[in-house]
Motif scaffolding. Structure first.
Motif, short mmCIF file in Angstrom:
data_model
loop_
_atom_site.label_atom_id
_atom_site.label_comp_id
_atom_site.label_asym_id
_atom_site.label_seq_id
_atom_site.Cartn_x
_atom_site.Cartn_y
_atom_site.Cartn_z
N TYR A 1 6.00 6.88 -13.11
CA TYR A 1 6.39 8.22 -13.53
C TYR A 1 7.90 8.33 -13.42
O TYR A 1 8.52 7.68 -12.58
N TYR A 2 8.47 9.17 -14.31
CA TYR A 2 9.91 9.22 -14.48
C TYR A 2 10.42 10.65 -14.60
O TYR A 2 9.71 11.55 -15.05
N ALA A 3 11.68 10.80 -14.27
CA ALA A 3 12.38 12.04 -14.58
C ALA A 3 12.55 12.11 -16.10
O ALA A 3 12.72 11.08 -16.76
N ASP A 4 12.53 13.31 -16.65
CA ASP A 4 12.67 13.47 -18.10
C ASP A 4 13.97 12.85 -18.60
O ASP A 4 14.02 12.33 -19.72
N SER A 5 15.00 12.91 -17.79
CA SER A 5 16.32 12.45 -18.23
C SER A 5 16.38 10.93 -18.45
O SER A 5 17.31 10.45 -19.11
N VAL A 6 15.43 10.18 -17.90
CA VAL A 6 15.48 8.72 -18.04
C VAL A 6 14.28 8.15 -18.78
O VAL A 6 14.23 6.94 -19.03
N LYS A 7 13.32 8.98 -19.15
CA LYS A 7 12.14 8.50 -19.86
C LYS A 7 12.53 7.76 -21.14
O LYS A 7 13.36 8.24 -21.90
N GLY A 8 11.91 6.61 -21.34
CA GLY A 8 12.19 5.82 -22.52
C GLY A 8 13.40 4.91 -22.39
O GLY A 8 13.62 4.05 -23.25
N ARG A 9 14.18 5.10 -21.34
CA ARG A 9 15.37 4.25 -21.13
C ARG A 9 15.26 3.39 -19.87
O ARG A 9 15.76 2.27 -19.85
N PHE A 10 14.61 3.91 -18.85
CA PHE A 10 14.46 3.20 -17.57
C PHE A 10 13.02 2.75 -17.40
O PHE A 10 12.08 3.41 -17.87
N ARG B 1 0.82 -1.21 0.00
CA ARG B 1 0.00 0.00 0.00
C ARG B 1 0.85 1.26 0.00
O ARG B 1 0.40 2.32 0.43
N ASN B 2 2.08 1.16 -0.49
CA ASN B 2 2.98 2.29 -0.49
C ASN B 2 3.58 2.52 -1.86
O ASN B 2 3.99 1.56 -2.53
N THR B 3 3.65 3.77 -2.25
CA THR B 3 4.39 4.13 -3.46
C THR B 3 5.87 3.91 -3.22
O THR B 3 6.38 4.20 -2.14
N MET B 4 6.55 3.39 -4.22
CA MET B 4 7.99 3.16 -4.14
C MET B 4 8.69 3.95 -5.23
O MET B 4 8.10 4.25 -6.27
N GLY B 5 9.95 4.25 -4.99
CA GLY B 5 10.67 5.05 -5.97
C GLY B 5 12.16 4.79 -5.96
O GLY B 5 12.69 4.08 -5.09
N TRP B 6 12.81 5.36 -6.97
CA TRP B 6 14.26 5.34 -7.07
C TRP B 6 14.76 6.77 -7.22
O TRP B 6 14.18 7.56 -7.98
N VAL C 1 14.33 9.74 -9.80
CA VAL C 1 14.53 9.01 -11.05
C VAL C 1 13.21 8.41 -11.54
O VAL C 1 12.80 8.63 -12.68
N ALA C 2 12.55 7.64 -10.67
CA ALA C 2 11.32 6.95 -11.09
C ALA C 2 10.48 6.60 -9.88
O ALA C 2 11.00 6.41 -8.79
N GLY C 3 9.17 6.50 -10.10
CA GLY C 3 8.26 6.11 -9.03
C GLY C 3 7.16 5.20 -9.56
O GLY C 3 6.87 5.20 -10.77
#
Length: 121
Positions: free
Chosen positions: A59-68, A31-36, A48-50
């Motif tokens: 959801y992602y940082a723009d710098s890693v979208k499409g790669r991570f 029941r918790n959101t997780m992220g990096w 970086v990502a959640g």
């Protein structure tokens, strides 16, 4: 007591891939959101990502979208970060984080110790 333990970091050449994993214990997980997050030398820690509690929203940082890509397994209490097309600027210590909420958030309460990712050019 919440514990987050990252694994999977290492040295990789530019263009390569790595998969980070985070094992969570203590408290709730499903029941918790997780992220990096990551922190490069001399820089502040950045998101970086959640992934929300269901795993259905990411959801992602723009710098890693499409790669991570972030994913989670609510049975094994793990969250992963698949990193492809790595660049030297991705070099950082990567941290797993757990939020107190279930939805999209950039506010995280619990942190792992981090795992080093180094991308050589």
């Amino acid at each position: 007591q919440v514990q987050l333990v990252e694994s999977g970091g290492g040295l990789v050449q530019a263009g390569g891939s790595l998969r980070l994993s985070c094992a969570a214990s203590g408290g709730t997980f499903g029941r918790n959101t997780m992220g990096w997050f990551r922190q490069a030398p001399g820089k502040e820690r950045e998101f970086v990502a959640g992934i929300d509690w269901t795993g259905g929203r990411t959801y992602y940082a723009d710098s890693v979208k499409g790669r991570f890509a972030i994913s989670r397994d609510n049975i094994r209490n793990t969250v992963a970060l698949q990193m492809n097309s790595l660049k030297p600027e991705d070099t950082a210590v990567y941290y797993c984080a757990k939020a107190r909420t279930m939805g999209i958030t950039y506010d995280y309460t619990y942190w792992g110790q981090g795992t080093q990712v180094t991308v050589s050019s």
